[in-house]
Design an enzyme around this catalytic site. Structure first.
Site, PDB file in Angstrom:
ATOM      1  N   GLU A   1      45.632  58.442  59.984  1.00 45.84           N
ATOM      2  CA  GLU A   1      45.219  57.560  59.315  1.00 45.84           C
ATOM      3  C   GLU A   1      43.783  57.876  58.808  1.00 45.84           C
ATOM      4  O   GLU A   1      42.958  56.212  58.428  1.00 45.84           O
ATOM      5  CB  GLU A   1      45.413  56.543  60.678  1.00 45.84           C
ATOM      6  CG  GLU A   1      46.815  56.497  60.974  1.00 45.84           C
ATOM      7  CD  GLU A   1      47.494  57.812  61.450  1.00 45.84           C
ATOM      8  OE1 GLU A   1      48.518  57.831  62.155  1.00 45.84           O
ATOM      9  OE2 GLU A   1      46.516  58.357  61.856  1.00 45.84           O
ATOM     10  N   ILE A   2      42.646  58.298  59.728  1.00 44.64           N
ATOM     11  CA  ILE A   2      41.179  57.174  59.474  1.00 44.64           C
ATOM     12  C   ILE A   2      40.747  58.040  58.063  1.00 44.64           C
ATOM     13  O   ILE A   2      39.759  57.850  57.765  1.00 44.64           O
ATOM     14  CB  ILE A   2      40.552  58.460  60.370  1.00 44.64           C
ATOM     15  CG1 ILE A   2      40.558  57.754  61.941  1.00 44.64           C
ATOM     16  CG2 ILE A   2      39.093  58.132  60.498  1.00 44.64           C
ATOM     17  CD1 ILE A   2      40.082  58.306  63.066  1.00 44.64           C
TER      18      ILE A   2
END
Length: 224
Positions: A57-58
């Site tokens: 996600e990051i």
């Protein structure tokens, strides 16, 4: 919300034991418990707080971090994540004006201490990281909450309806702006309680696109 807080309070000893066990096995990182409980001091230069679950996600939001920083040379971004591997990854990027920390556990005490220490100007959450206490505390402190690339599967929506539909409804009502991944997620969010007027353009972060149209409406920095 009271029931949710009680559950988290009951879970806290197990979270602490888990962190202690990782430390005994040599798998813990320095300051894990202190960061999770928000016992460490933070800067008060009002960073933008961006939270993502883990590496995937990051990483998908790295372009967004760089674009936001390029737009405002005075802005700092605090990036929180749920595991030490993602924290180390962000630190390895070496992007100026960013700081990586482990996210506070979603208890009332840890969340309040985190907000008091960092005083973020806004919270930007990625995908499905909609933690009720975090969002409620931000709303109570006048901190805007924006969700980017948010998704709500049919299974998750069904589980929320069975277990805590009112909690999800209140949580979504506190979100100021949400960009969903797809039309189905958009529909489920609205049905679950998100005001339709708070919907932004759809965006799949992992697609790696940078459409200017989906740039979230970040609050202006405070004036002296």
């Amino acid at each position: 919300m009271t029931f949710y807080r009680l559950i988290l309070m009951l879970l806290l000893p197990f979270l602490l034991m888990g962190a202690g066990w990782r430390r005994l096995r040599g798998r813990a990182v320095g300051g894990e418990i202190a960061e999770r409980l928000a016992l460490r001091s933070g800067s008060r230069d009002r960073p933008l707080w961006l939270h993502g679950a883990s590496n995937g996600e990051i990483t998908s939001a790295r372009w967004l971090v760089e674009e936001i920083l390029a737009r405002d040379p005075s802005l700092r971004i605090l990036i929180s994540c749920n595991n030490p591997t993602a924290r180390q990854m962000v630190r390895g990027w070496g992007i100026p004006r960013t700081e990586a920390v482990l996210a506070p556990w979603d208890t009332l005490g840890a969340t309040r201490r985190f907000l008091a220490r960092w005083q973020p100007r806004a919270l930007l959450v990625l995908e499905n990281e909609l933690w009720p206490e975090r969002i409620a505390s931000c709303a109570a402190n006048g901190i805007p909450v924006l969700a980017i690339g948010a998704r709500l599967s049919e299974g998750s929506a069904r589980n929320w309806r069975r277990v805590a539909p009112a909690l999800l409804r209140r949580t979504l009502a506190r979100i100021d702006w949400l960009s969903a991944q797809d039309e189905e997620s958009e529909r489920r969010f609205v049905a679950a309680g998100l005001p339709r007027e708070r919907l932004g353009p759809r965006l799949v972060l992992k697609a790696g696109v940078r459409p200017a149209a989906v740039a979230p409406p970040f609050p202006a920095p405070p004036r002296a």
